[in-house]
Design an enzyme around this catalytic site. Structure first.
Site, PDB file in Angstrom:
ATOM      1  N   CYS A 173       0.805  -1.229   0.000  1.00  0.00           N
ATOM      2  CA  CYS A 173       0.000   0.000   0.000  1.00  0.00           C
ATOM      3  C   CYS A 173       0.831   1.268   0.000  1.00  0.00           C
ATOM      4  CB  CYS A 173      -0.953  -0.012   1.189  1.00  0.00           C
ATOM      5  SG  CYS A 173      -2.153  -1.369   1.111  1.00  0.00           S
ATOM      6  N   HIS A 313      -2.822   8.598   5.786  1.00  0.00           N
ATOM      7  CA  HIS A 313      -3.156   7.265   5.286  1.00  0.00           C
ATOM      8  C   HIS A 313      -4.611   6.971   5.618  1.00  0.00           C
ATOM      9  CE1 HIS A 313      -2.362   3.254   3.807  1.00  0.00           C
ATOM     10  NE2 HIS A 313      -2.857   2.740   4.907  1.00  0.00           N
ATOM     11  N   GLU A 324      -1.306   6.429  13.488  1.00  0.00           N
ATOM     12  CA  GLU A 324      -0.985   7.597  12.670  1.00  0.00           C
ATOM     13  C   GLU A 324      -1.091   8.887  13.485  1.00  0.00           C
ATOM     14  OE1 GLU A 324      -1.906   8.865   8.072  1.00  0.00           O
ATOM     15  OE2 GLU A 324      -3.232   7.457   9.091  1.00  0.00           O
ATOM     16  N   LYS A 345      -9.542   8.568   1.681  1.00  0.00           N
ATOM     17  CA  LYS A 345     -10.080   7.209   1.598  1.00  0.00           C
ATOM     18  C   LYS A 345     -11.532   7.174   2.044  1.00  0.00           C
ATOM     19  CE  LYS A 345      -5.746   4.623   2.218  1.00  0.00           C
ATOM     20  NZ  LYS A 345      -4.802   5.742   2.436  1.00  0.00           N
ATOM     21  N   HIS A 350      -9.913   2.536  -0.477  1.00  0.00           N
ATOM     22  CA  HIS A 350      -8.490   2.194  -0.383  1.00  0.00           C
ATOM     23  C   HIS A 350      -8.126   1.348  -1.599  1.00  0.00           C
ATOM     24  CE1 HIS A 350      -4.618   1.150   0.857  1.00  0.00           C
ATOM     25  NE2 HIS A 350      -4.832   0.761   2.110  1.00  0.00           N
ATOM     26  N   PHE A 409       1.115  -3.126   4.443  1.00  0.00           N
ATOM     27  CA  PHE A 409       1.428  -4.465   4.931  1.00  0.00           C
ATOM     28  C   PHE A 409       2.904  -4.769   4.680  1.00  0.00           C
ATOM     29  CE2 PHE A 409      -3.087  -6.498   4.579  1.00  0.00           C
ATOM     30  CZ  PHE A 409      -3.521  -5.673   5.590  1.00  0.00           C
TER      31      PHE A 409
END
Length: 426
Positions: A173, A313, A324, A345, A350, A409
């Protein structure tokens, strides 16, 4: 390192976007600034068997977007998105008639590659999964291309007439940030003067939905898909899948100035770190993301107090949004409380490897228009996410420095800083 090598600097001179809610940069920006959401019930296949049945799909007509029947048959949806976005970016920049092909390159980021075509072709050659011994003769003649994401970069290189560095970056990502960073490095190192770079993913397919269902990362809020993605909200319960592409023309500054190109922004700094902790887990203190932000600002020669906007994010998972928030406080200090931060998002889902490129486009456009896009669906802020996450409504706000961050990830944490082009003084 200062971010300048022998005086070379890198600027954005073209933008192309394919995103949920509209094809084209203008349509994309209109959606974001209106605070509209593009999340809906999955329509491209029967998702009734899955826990999460919500996604942000692109309403994409490849013929209307200028693709031929041969290209539609040959290219996976991911490549189709990338090609349409690249064409817009190249047209926007006007660079095609003013560049040396040997000094022009292509870099594409993707997390999942040609997922939809691979999913479809496996179903065909395995007789809908009933046969372990597959009948390869029934597969598409382009099946090999679907296995090799570099085929997408090769197609874009052909489109751009690029005979310089060409390749793929796949870091999950964070791919959209990491591929831009790599492309900028190639220009700063003198390997190219022009890079066509960005990311694309079209992974709304049964295999992808099943994988995220298994780890409960996606939202099960199927009854209200338009408000399913709720970053930084107390009621958040996972992200909504998305798809799309954003491609940029990046140029060495003197090359862009010689041809009188419009400059959207400068890529001032970037950095990446890994938490070496968990494939999917995040430390609550956000230490690695904070370090990526600090390194990015150091490379850009920027003080944290100069950051005007952060594109988060903001995945709407419980752990990410807390992680975050902690990272922003650790890296920006007290300025974190004064800085507008938002997650798009909430509106476009996403899109995995593509999302960071789409978020970078949002940052460039925020600089261009002096508007910060909102975080949609943020009605009940989480008390532990206590920063200014720009709820619901876009905000007029001059943005000279925009920071975009990403978490992926594998423990990847990346950040990139973009600055308003000021005619030479930064």
């Amino acid at each position: 390192m200062s971010g300048l090598r022998d005086g070379r600097r890198v600027v954005v001179t073209g933008i192309g976007v394919v995103a949920p809610g509209g094809v084209g940069t203008k349509q994309y920006w209109d959606l974001l600034t209106a605070g509209r959401t593009a999340t809906r019930s999955i329509s491209t296949f029967d998702a009734s068997q899955f826990r999460s049945r919500v996604a942000a799909e692109v309403d994409f007509d490849p013929v209307a977007s200028g693709l031929s029947q041969r290209q539609i048959r040959q290219w996976d949806r991911t490549t189709q998105f990338a090609m349409v976005a690249a064409r817009e970016a190249l047209d926007d920049s006007g660079v095609l008639g003013a560049r040396d092909p040997l000094r022009t390159g292509v870099m594409v980021g993707t997390a999942c590659g040609m997922t939809i075509s691979l999913d479809r072709e496996y179903a065909i050659v395995s007789d809908e999964g009933r046969s372990w011994l597959v009948e390869e003769a029934h597969g598409s003649p382009y099946l090999y291309d679907y296995f090799v994401p570099s085929s997408m970069a090769a197609e874009l290189a052909h489109e751009a007439g690029a005979q310089g560095p060409v390749g793929v970056v796949s870091t999950g990502c964070t791919s959209g940030v990491d591929v831009i960073s790599h492309a900028v490095d190639l220009i700063l190192d003198g390997e190219a003067d022009v890079m066509v770079a960005g990311a694309s993913d079209a992974a709304i397919s049964p295999i992808t939905v099943a994988c995220f269902d298994a780890i409960k990362a996606t939202t099960p809020r199927n009854d209200t898909p338009e408000s399913a993605s709720r970053p930084f909200d107390r009621t958040r319960n996972g992200f909504a899948l998305g798809e799309g592409s954003a491609i940029f023309v990046l140029e060495e500054l003197s090359h862009a100035r010689r041809r009188g190109a419009k400059v959207y922004a400068e890529v001032a700094g970037y950095a990446s770190r890994c938490n070496a902790y968990s494939m999917t887990g995040l430390r609550a203190d956000g230490r690695e993301l904070a370090e990526a932000i600090r390194a990015t600002l150091d490379r850009a020669r920027l003080d944290p107090s100069q950051v005007d906007y952060v594109n988060a994010h903001g995945s709407a998972t419980k752990q990410n949004d807390l992680h975050e928030t902690a990272a922003f406080k650790a890296s920006l200090g007290h300025h974190a409380y004064r800085t507008p931060i938002s997650s798009i998002k909430s509106m476009i889902g996403h899109s995995l490897g593509a999302i960071c490129a789409l978020e970078m486009a949002a940052c460039v456009l925020a600089i261009e228009h002096s508007v910060v896009p909102p975080t949609a669906n943020l009605h009940e802020p989480d008390p532990d996410c206590d920063l200014d996450y720009v709820p619901l409504v876009a905000r007029d706000h001059r943005v000279d420095v925009a920071l975009s961050v990403a978490s992926g990830f594998g423990g990847f944490q990346s950040a990139i800083a973009l600055t308003r082009w000021d005619g030479g003084q930064r």
